[in-house]
Design a protein around this motif. Sequence first.
Motif, PDB file in Angstrom:
ATOM      1  N   VAL A 265      39.434  45.438  32.856  1.00 15.30           N
ATOM      2  CA  VAL A 265      38.066  45.510  32.340  1.00 15.30           C
ATOM      3  C   VAL A 265      37.561  44.105  32.044  1.00 15.30           C
ATOM      4  O   VAL A 265      36.413  43.758  32.369  1.00 15.30           O
ATOM      5  N   ARG A 266      38.414  43.271  31.430  1.00 13.48           N
ATOM      6  CA  ARG A 266      38.001  41.900  31.104  1.00 13.48           C
ATOM      7  C   ARG A 266      37.738  41.085  32.366  1.00 13.48           C
ATOM      8  O   ARG A 266      36.788  40.301  32.411  1.00 13.48           O
ATOM      9  N   ALA A 267      38.566  41.277  33.376  1.00 13.75           N
ATOM     10  CA  ALA A 267      38.362  40.550  34.643  1.00 13.75           C
ATOM     11  C   ALA A 267      37.043  40.962  35.294  1.00 13.75           C
ATOM     12  O   ALA A 267      36.281  40.115  35.791  1.00 13.75           O
ATOM     13  N   LEU A 268      36.762  42.262  35.306  1.00 13.19           N
ATOM     14  CA  LEU A 268      35.518  42.756  35.893  1.00 13.19           C
ATOM     15  C   LEU A 268      34.300  42.289  35.103  1.00 13.19           C
ATOM     16  O   LEU A 268      33.297  41.853  35.681  1.00 13.19           O
ATOM     17  N   GLU A 269      34.400  42.376  33.780  1.00 14.10           N
ATOM     18  CA  GLU A 269      33.267  41.965  32.946  1.00 14.10           C
ATOM     19  C   GLU A 269      32.948  40.491  33.159  1.00 14.10           C
ATOM     20  O   GLU A 269      31.777  40.112  33.305  1.00 14.10           O
ATOM     21  N   ALA A 270      33.982  39.649  33.192  1.00  9.92           N
ATOM     22  CA  ALA A 270      33.762  38.214  33.384  1.00  9.92           C
ATOM     23  C   ALA A 270      33.120  37.933  34.741  1.00  9.92           C
ATOM     24  O   ALA A 270      32.152  37.168  34.838  1.00  9.92           O
ATOM     25  N   ALA A 271      33.640  38.575  35.794  1.00  9.57           N
ATOM     26  CA  ALA A 271      33.114  38.333  37.140  1.00  9.57           C
ATOM     27  C   ALA A 271      31.674  38.836  37.280  1.00  9.57           C
ATOM     28  O   ALA A 271      30.827  38.162  37.886  1.00  9.57           O
ATOM     29  N   LEU A 272      31.384  39.999  36.718  1.00 13.27           N
ATOM     30  CA  LEU A 272      30.028  40.549  36.809  1.00 13.27           C
ATOM     31  C   LEU A 272      29.026  39.713  36.018  1.00 13.27           C
ATOM     32  O   LEU A 272      27.916  39.451  36.488  1.00 13.27           O
TER      33      LEU A 272
ATOM     34  N   GLU B 256      29.308  36.484  35.243  1.00 10.64           N
ATOM     35  CA  GLU B 256      29.135  35.201  35.936  1.00 10.64           C
ATOM     36  C   GLU B 256      28.236  35.359  37.163  1.00 10.64           C
ATOM     37  O   GLU B 256      27.378  34.512  37.428  1.00 10.64           O
ATOM     38  N   THR B 257      28.433  36.443  37.898  1.00 14.24           N
ATOM     39  CA  THR B 257      27.602  36.698  39.085  1.00 14.24           C
ATOM     40  C   THR B 257      26.150  36.907  38.687  1.00 14.24           C
ATOM     41  O   THR B 257      25.234  36.334  39.293  1.00 14.24           O
ATOM     42  N   SER B 258      25.927  37.710  37.648  1.00 14.55           N
ATOM     43  CA  SER B 258      24.569  37.975  37.189  1.00 14.55           C
ATOM     44  C   SER B 258      23.887  36.690  36.725  1.00 14.55           C
ATOM     45  O   SER B 258      22.714  36.440  37.031  1.00 14.55           O
ATOM     46  N   GLU B 259      24.626  35.844  35.984  1.00 19.00           N
ATOM     47  CA  GLU B 259      24.051  34.599  35.488  1.00 19.00           C
ATOM     48  C   GLU B 259      23.745  33.634  36.639  1.00 19.00           C
ATOM     49  O   GLU B 259      22.710  32.966  36.642  1.00 19.00           O
ATOM     50  N   TRP B 260      24.639  33.561  37.628  1.00 20.44           N
ATOM     51  CA  TRP B 260      24.387  32.687  38.784  1.00 20.44           C
ATOM     52  C   TRP B 260      23.152  33.157  39.541  1.00 20.44           C
ATOM     53  O   TRP B 260      22.310  32.336  39.938  1.00 20.44           O
ATOM     54  N   LEU B 261      23.010  34.451  39.744  1.00 23.06           N
ATOM     55  CA  LEU B 261      21.841  34.983  40.439  1.00 23.06           C
ATOM     56  C   LEU B 261      20.563  34.727  39.642  1.00 23.06           C
ATOM     57  O   LEU B 261      19.513  34.413  40.217  1.00 23.06           O
ATOM     58  N   ARG B 262      20.640  34.841  38.308  1.00 23.29           N
ATOM     59  CA  ARG B 262      19.470  34.575  37.467  1.00 23.29           C
ATOM     60  C   ARG B 262      19.018  33.127  37.614  1.00 23.29           C
ATOM     61  O   ARG B 262      17.820  32.841  37.797  1.00 23.29           O
ATOM     62  N   LYS B 263      19.975  32.189  37.555  1.00 25.28           N
ATOM     63  CA  LYS B 263      19.643  30.770  37.681  1.00 25.28           C
ATOM     64  C   LYS B 263      19.116  30.436  39.071  1.00 25.28           C
ATOM     65  O   LYS B 263      18.201  29.619  39.226  1.00 25.28           O
TER      66      LYS B 263
ATOM     67  N   ILE C 106      25.686  55.906  37.518  1.00 29.18           N
ATOM     68  CA  ILE C 106      26.221  54.865  36.629  1.00 29.18           C
ATOM     69  C   ILE C 106      27.337  55.495  35.804  1.00 29.18           C
ATOM     70  O   ILE C 106      27.081  56.304  34.910  1.00 29.18           O
ATOM     71  N   THR C 107      28.580  55.149  36.107  1.00 30.15           N
ATOM     72  CA  THR C 107      29.722  55.764  35.423  1.00 30.15           C
ATOM     73  C   THR C 107      29.997  55.123  34.072  1.00 30.15           C
ATOM     74  O   THR C 107      30.419  55.793  33.129  1.00 30.15           O
ATOM     75  N   ARG C 108      29.816  53.811  33.964  1.00 31.45           N
ATOM     76  CA  ARG C 108      30.052  53.053  32.740  1.00 31.45           C
ATOM     77  C   ARG C 108      29.080  51.887  32.702  1.00 31.45           C
ATOM     78  O   ARG C 108      28.508  51.531  33.742  1.00 31.45           O
ATOM     79  N   PRO C 109      28.905  51.258  31.551  1.00 36.22           N
ATOM     80  CA  PRO C 109      27.990  50.115  31.490  1.00 36.22           C
ATOM     81  C   PRO C 109      28.286  49.025  32.527  1.00 36.22           C
ATOM     82  O   PRO C 109      27.361  48.395  33.043  1.00 36.22           O
ATOM     83  N   LEU C 110      29.570  48.812  32.843  1.00 38.45           N
ATOM     84  CA  LEU C 110      29.892  47.785  33.836  1.00 38.45           C
ATOM     85  C   LEU C 110      29.379  48.164  35.223  1.00 38.45           C
ATOM     86  O   LEU C 110      29.009  47.293  36.012  1.00 38.45           O
ATOM     87  N   ALA C 111      29.336  49.458  35.536  1.00 40.08           N
ATOM     88  CA  ALA C 111      28.747  49.887  36.810  1.00 40.08           C
ATOM     89  C   ALA C 111      27.251  49.611  36.793  1.00 40.08           C
ATOM     90  O   ALA C 111      26.653  49.245  37.815  1.00 40.08           O
TER      91      ALA C 111
ATOM     92  N   ALA D 178      25.886  34.054  47.144  1.00 42.39           N
ATOM     93  CA  ALA D 178      25.652  35.299  46.401  1.00 42.39           C
ATOM     94  C   ALA D 178      26.509  36.432  46.950  1.00 42.39           C
ATOM     95  O   ALA D 178      27.101  37.208  46.182  1.00 42.39           O
ATOM     96  N   GLU D 179      26.587  36.539  48.263  1.00 38.50           N
ATOM     97  CA  GLU D 179      27.377  37.615  48.883  1.00 38.50           C
ATOM     98  C   GLU D 179      28.859  37.450  48.592  1.00 38.50           C
ATOM     99  O   GLU D 179      29.569  38.434  48.341  1.00 38.50           O
ATOM    100  N   ARG D 180      29.330  36.201  48.602  1.00 44.22           N
ATOM    101  CA  ARG D 180      30.739  35.954  48.289  1.00 44.22           C
ATOM    102  C   ARG D 180      31.064  36.426  46.878  1.00 44.22           C
ATOM    103  O   ARG D 180      32.120  37.026  46.630  1.00 44.22           O
ATOM    104  N   ARG D 181      30.165  36.167  45.943  1.00 44.86           N
ATOM    105  CA  ARG D 181      30.390  36.583  44.557  1.00 44.86           C
ATOM    106  C   ARG D 181      30.420  38.107  44.427  1.00 44.86           C
ATOM    107  O   ARG D 181      31.243  38.663  43.683  1.00 44.86           O
TER     108      ARG D 181
END
Length: 200
Positions: free
Chosen positions: A90-97, A99-106, A130-135, A173-176
């Motif tokens: 969960v921590r790995a997914l949360e961190a990656a998501l 970071e991806t969201s922040e990079w896309l925002r910038k 949407i199964t969970r907030p991370l989804a 973006a696609e790589r992330r």
Amino acid sequence: MAAVLEQTPEPDPRPAPRVAPQPDPSTAATPVSGLKPIDRLTSDSRLARINPESDAKTVLRYSSQFARNYIRSDYNFCAAKIAVARGGKVRALEAALRETSEWLRKTEKWLLRHQVRPIELPHDLIELTITRPLAGLLVRCLTQYDRVYARATERVLTGKITGDDRAGILNNAERRLKQIVQICMPDNDQYDFDGARREQ
């Protein structure tokens, strides 16, 4: 020699049954965006077996081929894996998501510095579970990706950035987003508590 029937048959007094017009198969399934329609999502049976934290639905708008392919092939797989993720995964997914969201925002913010007249790109809509907030965060990333795709396309067409600039932005973006799929694949026990992947 056979006799020829000369008498005209009486017309049937009953009205002919009405037949509903059939849609033209060449246009019936053609989406507005020109992308191939999504008939079904991969891993939909896997997701259906999951007991999610919520049964929320959202409608995602997309214009790009990458978003269409990701939705069809990877979203339900990731949503199912996110629903059963525990501990370090969960921590790995949360961190990656995040970071991806922040990079896309910038990236979108950087593109918006080059002011141009918006161009309305053709798009399609699809309902996702949407199964969970991370989804939900993954759906947000896909929405952000498609906005970056549109902003970059607008700026190439108006000469504000080059085609190579656009390709570099979208490839990054696609790589992330593909990395999220890679994090989803291993089982929970392959992650340490802090989210680091255990060496095999």
